[in-house]
Design a protein around this motif. Sequence first.
Motif, PDB file in Angstrom:
ATOM      1  N   TYR A 146       2.732   8.343   6.534  1.00 20.54           N
ATOM      2  CA  TYR A 146       1.770   7.391   5.982  1.00 20.54           C
ATOM      3  C   TYR A 146       0.825   6.906   7.085  1.00 20.54           C
ATOM      4  O   TYR A 146       1.246   6.485   8.162  1.00 20.54           O
ATOM      5  N   GLN A 177       2.194   3.003  -3.179  1.00 13.97           N
ATOM      6  CA  GLN A 177       1.256   3.733  -4.035  1.00 13.97           C
ATOM      7  C   GLN A 177       1.232   5.225  -3.727  1.00 13.97           C
ATOM      8  O   GLN A 177       0.864   6.036  -4.580  1.00 13.97           O
ATOM      9  N   THR A 178       1.619   5.595  -2.503  1.00  7.36           N
ATOM     10  CA  THR A 178       1.663   7.013  -2.136  1.00  7.36           C
ATOM     11  C   THR A 178       3.022   7.629  -2.436  1.00  7.36           C
ATOM     12  O   THR A 178       3.182   8.844  -2.360  1.00  7.36           O
ATOM     13  N   ASN A 188       0.807  -1.226   0.000  1.00  5.04           N
ATOM     14  CA  ASN A 188       0.000   0.000   0.000  1.00  5.04           C
ATOM     15  C   ASN A 188       0.843   1.281   0.000  1.00  5.04           C
ATOM     16  O   ASN A 188       0.543   2.216  -0.732  1.00  5.04           O
ATOM     17  N   GLY A 221       6.089   5.489  -7.038  1.00  7.04           N
ATOM     18  CA  GLY A 221       6.189   4.042  -7.176  1.00  7.04           C
ATOM     19  C   GLY A 221       7.085   3.597  -8.309  1.00  7.04           C
ATOM     20  O   GLY A 221       7.832   2.623  -8.174  1.00  7.04           O
TER      21      GLY A 221
END
Length: 233
Positions: free
Chosen positions: A171, A91-92, A88, A95
Motif C-alpha cells: 500500500y 478500500q484497497t 484508506n 473491505g
Amino acid sequence: MPSLWKRITFSVASALCLGSAVLLVVALSTERWVVGRILCKTGVDIVNASSPELEQFIGDIYYGLFQGGKAKRCGLGERRSKIYIFPNLVQTLNGGLHMMVILFLLVAVGFALVSLSFSIYNARKVPYQSIKGHKGLYLWNFIAALFGALGVLCFLAAVKHHRLTERVANYRENLFVLEVLEDSLDWSFWLGVGSVVTHFAICGVVAMSRIKLPKPEIKKPEEPTVSALDLLY
C-alpha cells in the motif's frame, strides 16, 4: 437459593465468560494478527543480488485489524513505517470481508457478556424459566462461539485466499515492489480462537452444574436406653 455446587460451577462459568470477552477485546485492539517477512523485489532486481546478499533486502511486517507496521530494506537502510487500515487502506482490500471480521467479533463480545450476566444470575438465584437457566446459557454460548469462529475463519480466508499481507505491504509503495516471503498467524489471532474454545468449556461447566452430589448424612446422637436394672438403682 441454588446449592453450593451450583454456585461454584456458575461462578466458574462467569469467570470464563469474562475471560472470553477480554480475549476478544485484546485481540481486536492489538496488532499481531499476522507477522511476516517481505523482500524488496525492486532493490534486488536493480543490484542483481545473489543469495548471500538477499538478507540485506529482507524486512518484516506485522498488522492487526486496525493498524500495524513494517520495516523495508531496499538498499537504503531499514525504513520503518506505520500501517493504518482505516480509512484508506481498507478500500484497497476486500473491505466487506474485513468489516465482517470486525462485526462478527464484536457480536461475539456482546453475546459473551450476555452469557456472563446469565451465569451470575444462575449463581445467585434459581431461575423459573428454562431460557434463563441451562438452556439459555447453552444458547448464548453457542451463538458467541459461532460468531467468534466466523470472525477468525473470515480473517483466515482473507489472508490465505485474498493475498491480504501482500496488499497491506504494498500500500502506497510507488517506487518499490515488496514480495511476501512468508507470513504466519500470530498471537492476536490465536486469542480469538481461544475465545471460541472457552465458550465450549463454559458449556461443559454448565453441564457439570446439573450433577447432583450426594448430601452428607448427619447421624443423630443415640438416645440412652434405660433398663429395668438401672431403675432398681
